[in-house]
Design a protein around this motif. Structure first.
Motif, mmCIF file in Angstrom:
data_model
loop_
_atom_site.group_PDB
_atom_site.id
_atom_site.type_symbol
_atom_site.label_atom_id
_atom_site.label_comp_id
_atom_site.label_asym_id
_atom_site.label_seq_id
_atom_site.Cartn_x
_atom_site.Cartn_y
_atom_site.Cartn_z
ATOM 1 N N PHE A 14 18.704 15.357 -0.853
ATOM 2 C CA PHE A 14 17.891 15.977 0.037
ATOM 3 C C PHE A 14 17.327 14.657 0.669
ATOM 4 O O PHE A 14 17.064 14.752 2.032
ATOM 5 N N THR A 15 17.346 13.693 -0.175
ATOM 6 C CA THR A 15 16.784 12.234 0.693
ATOM 7 C C THR A 15 17.736 11.571 2.015
ATOM 8 O O THR A 15 17.632 11.598 2.860
ATOM 9 N N HIS A 16 19.197 11.948 1.579
ATOM 10 C CA HIS A 16 20.226 11.756 2.557
ATOM 11 C C HIS A 16 20.057 12.497 3.729
ATOM 12 O O HIS A 16 20.030 12.220 4.834
ATOM 13 N N GLN A 17 19.588 14.007 3.263
ATOM 14 C CA GLN A 17 19.522 14.883 4.565
ATOM 15 C C GLN A 17 18.307 14.564 5.392
ATOM 16 O O GLN A 17 18.507 14.771 6.742
ATOM 17 N N VAL A 18 17.301 14.152 4.800
ATOM 18 C CA VAL A 18 16.011 13.917 5.752
ATOM 19 C C VAL A 18 16.483 12.552 6.523
ATOM 20 O O VAL A 18 16.221 12.751 7.654
ATOM 21 N N LEU A 19 17.306 11.714 6.133
ATOM 22 C CA LEU A 19 17.427 10.357 6.757
ATOM 23 C C LEU A 19 18.612 10.798 7.939
ATOM 24 O O LEU A 19 18.437 10.518 8.870
ATOM 25 N N ALA A 20 19.518 11.598 7.432
ATOM 26 C CA ALA A 20 20.592 11.889 8.373
ATOM 27 C C ALA A 20 20.230 12.672 9.478
ATOM 28 O O ALA A 20 20.643 12.985 10.745
ATOM 29 N N SER A 21 19.161 13.759 9.262
ATOM 30 C CA SER A 21 18.698 14.590 10.327
ATOM 31 C C SER A 21 17.362 14.238 11.048
ATOM 32 O O SER A 21 16.707 14.926 11.874
ATOM 33 N N SER A 22 16.901 12.980 10.477
ATOM 34 C CA SER A 22 15.654 12.475 10.994
ATOM 35 C C SER A 22 14.472 13.429 10.744
ATOM 36 O O SER A 22 13.539 13.515 11.457
ATOM 37 N N ARG A 54 11.083 9.519 -8.122
ATOM 38 C CA ARG A 54 10.799 8.234 -7.248
ATOM 39 C C ARG A 54 11.830 7.111 -7.438
ATOM 40 O O ARG A 54 12.307 6.612 -6.044
ATOM 41 N N GLU A 55 12.562 6.815 -8.518
ATOM 42 C CA GLU A 55 13.477 5.904 -8.274
ATOM 43 C C GLU A 55 14.745 6.321 -7.616
ATOM 44 O O GLU A 55 15.586 5.541 -7.087
ATOM 45 N N THR A 56 15.234 7.465 -7.783
ATOM 46 C CA THR A 56 16.368 7.954 -7.067
ATOM 47 C C THR A 56 16.002 7.896 -5.737
ATOM 48 O O THR A 56 16.917 7.703 -4.816
ATOM 49 N N VAL A 57 14.829 8.462 -4.952
ATOM 50 C CA VAL A 57 14.628 8.248 -3.700
ATOM 51 C C VAL A 57 14.636 6.600 -3.261
ATOM 52 O O VAL A 57 15.622 6.531 -2.227
ATOM 53 N N ILE A 58 14.123 5.724 -4.086
ATOM 54 C CA ILE A 58 13.952 4.357 -3.554
ATOM 55 C C ILE A 58 15.591 3.957 -3.641
ATOM 56 O O ILE A 58 16.158 3.319 -2.554
ATOM 57 N N LEU A 59 16.308 4.273 -4.686
ATOM 58 C CA LEU A 59 17.851 3.781 -4.633
ATOM 59 C C LEU A 59 18.777 4.368 -3.699
ATOM 60 O O LEU A 59 19.506 3.821 -3.254
ATOM 61 N N THR A 60 18.471 5.678 -2.996
ATOM 62 C CA THR A 60 18.993 6.252 -2.024
ATOM 63 C C THR A 60 18.873 5.531 -0.849
ATOM 64 O O THR A 60 19.670 5.259 -0.165
ATOM 65 N N VAL A 61 17.561 5.234 -0.506
ATOM 66 C CA VAL A 61 17.154 4.355 0.705
ATOM 67 C C VAL A 61 17.760 3.005 0.689
ATOM 68 O O VAL A 61 18.473 2.401 1.596
ATOM 69 N N ALA A 62 17.729 2.341 -0.563
ATOM 70 C CA ALA A 62 18.311 1.039 -0.549
ATOM 71 C C ALA A 62 19.806 0.779 -0.443
ATOM 72 O O ALA A 62 20.278 0.073 -0.086
ATOM 73 N N THR A 63 20.274 1.967 -1.027
ATOM 74 C CA THR A 63 21.962 1.849 -0.873
ATOM 75 C C THR A 63 22.350 2.315 0.708
ATOM 76 O O THR A 63 22.997 1.467 0.997
ATOM 77 N N VAL A 112 9.379 11.843 2.137
ATOM 78 C CA VAL A 112 9.477 11.264 3.363
ATOM 79 C C VAL A 112 8.489 9.885 3.315
ATOM 80 O O VAL A 112 8.985 8.836 4.042
ATOM 81 N N LEU A 113 7.273 9.973 2.517
ATOM 82 C CA LEU A 113 6.546 8.693 2.338
ATOM 83 C C LEU A 113 7.486 7.597 1.638
ATOM 84 O O LEU A 113 7.263 6.704 1.985
ATOM 85 N N GLY A 114 8.245 8.175 0.559
ATOM 86 C CA GLY A 114 9.043 7.127 -0.001
ATOM 87 C C GLY A 114 10.383 6.452 0.857
ATOM 88 O O GLY A 114 10.582 5.309 1.031
ATOM 89 N N ILE A 115 10.667 7.229 1.625
ATOM 90 C CA ILE A 115 11.744 6.764 2.704
ATOM 91 C C ILE A 115 10.906 5.755 3.477
ATOM 92 O O ILE A 115 11.527 4.774 3.812
ATOM 93 N N GLY A 116 9.672 6.105 4.003
ATOM 94 C CA GLY A 116 9.041 5.270 4.882
ATOM 95 C C GLY A 116 8.802 4.007 4.187
ATOM 96 O O GLY A 116 8.958 2.716 4.907
ATOM 97 N N ALA A 117 8.151 3.760 3.072
ATOM 98 C CA ALA A 117 7.967 2.604 2.174
ATOM 99 C C ALA A 117 9.383 1.639 2.170
ATOM 100 O O ALA A 117 9.014 0.552 2.265
ATOM 101 N N TYR A 118 10.104 2.510 1.547
ATOM 102 C CA TYR A 118 11.362 1.659 1.264
ATOM 103 C C TYR A 118 12.246 1.459 2.455
ATOM 104 O O TYR A 118 13.164 0.410 2.305
ATOM 105 N N LYS A 138 1.025 -1.145 -0.054
ATOM 106 C CA LYS A 138 0.015 0.046 0.035
ATOM 107 C C LYS A 138 0.750 1.147 0.070
ATOM 108 O O LYS A 138 0.714 2.125 -0.935
ATOM 109 N N MET A 139 1.840 1.177 0.758
ATOM 110 C CA MET A 139 2.869 2.452 0.873
ATOM 111 C C MET A 139 3.590 2.729 -0.443
ATOM 112 O O MET A 139 3.752 3.881 -0.982
ATOM 113 N N SER A 140 4.048 1.550 -1.091
ATOM 114 C CA SER A 140 4.600 1.565 -2.189
ATOM 115 C C SER A 140 3.704 2.310 -3.319
ATOM 116 O O SER A 140 4.167 3.001 -4.270
ATOM 117 N N ALA A 141 2.630 1.725 -3.725
ATOM 118 C CA ALA A 141 1.422 2.295 -4.427
ATOM 119 C C ALA A 141 1.252 3.593 -4.223
ATOM 120 O O ALA A 141 1.069 4.383 -5.224
#
Length: 166
Positions: free
Chosen positions: A114-122, A72-81, A147-153, A57-60
């Motif tokens: 930005f994705t890295h910054q969100v993750l690093a700074s919670s 979107r794929e860049t966010v996913i790859l950033t989280v996956a990496t 943030v939604l993408g970070i949560g899903a992935y 559901k979150m992925s959809a």
């Protein structure tokens, strides 16, 4: 090391639609129909129907955001990496490559940073970091969609690593 499993036994079952908990079966059937097969990650995540359903559901929802497919794929790859989910990295590098070259690589670098910054700074990114993100054509809605993408992935990558999905 204490183990409750016999030598060589798998920690998580590669469920089929027939062996999975009943609550996981509809989601598994949907994935199987869409992909033409049942990925191991889904087969193992089915051990917890709530986790499988939550991820799907979150992925959809993430796929339906206003972020373009490359972003979107860049966010996913950033989280996956970051989470060292090699399965996800391989899958989403292939998906990103299938999209063709991006029109604006600098924009993708901005969402990666930005994705890295969100993750690093919670999530506590500075106003200056938000402004840099916005300078590349993203907006407040997009920031929350990251943030939604970070949560899903995060859910997906951690579950894949926990279940040892290949």
């Amino acid at each position: 090391m204490l183990s409750i499993l016999p030598p060589g036994a798998a920690l998580f079952t590669d469920h089929t639609v027939e062996t999975a908990p009943a609550a996981a079966r509809p989601a598994m059937e949907t994935v199987n129909a869409a992909w033409g097969h049942l990925p191991q990650a889904v087969a193992r995540m089915a051990t917890s129907p709530h986790t499988l359903d939550g991820f799907l559901k979150m992925s959809a929802l993430f796929e339906s955001t206003t972020l373009d497919p490359h972003s979107r794929e860049t966010v996913i790859l950033t989280v996956a990496t970051r989470n060292q989910c090699h399965l996800c990295v391989t899958l989403h590098e292939t998906k990103l490559a299938g999209l063709g070259p991006p029109e604006n690589p600098e924009r993708l670098e901005a969402i990666r940073r930005f994705t890295h910054q969100v993750l690093a700074s919670s999530g506590a990114v500075s106003d200056a970091e938000l402004a840099r993100f916005f300078q590349h054509g993203y907006d407040r809605q997009n920031a929350l969609e990251v943030v939604l993408g970070i949560g899903a992935y995060t859910l997906s990558t951690l579950a894949n690593r926990l279940t040892r999905s290949a």
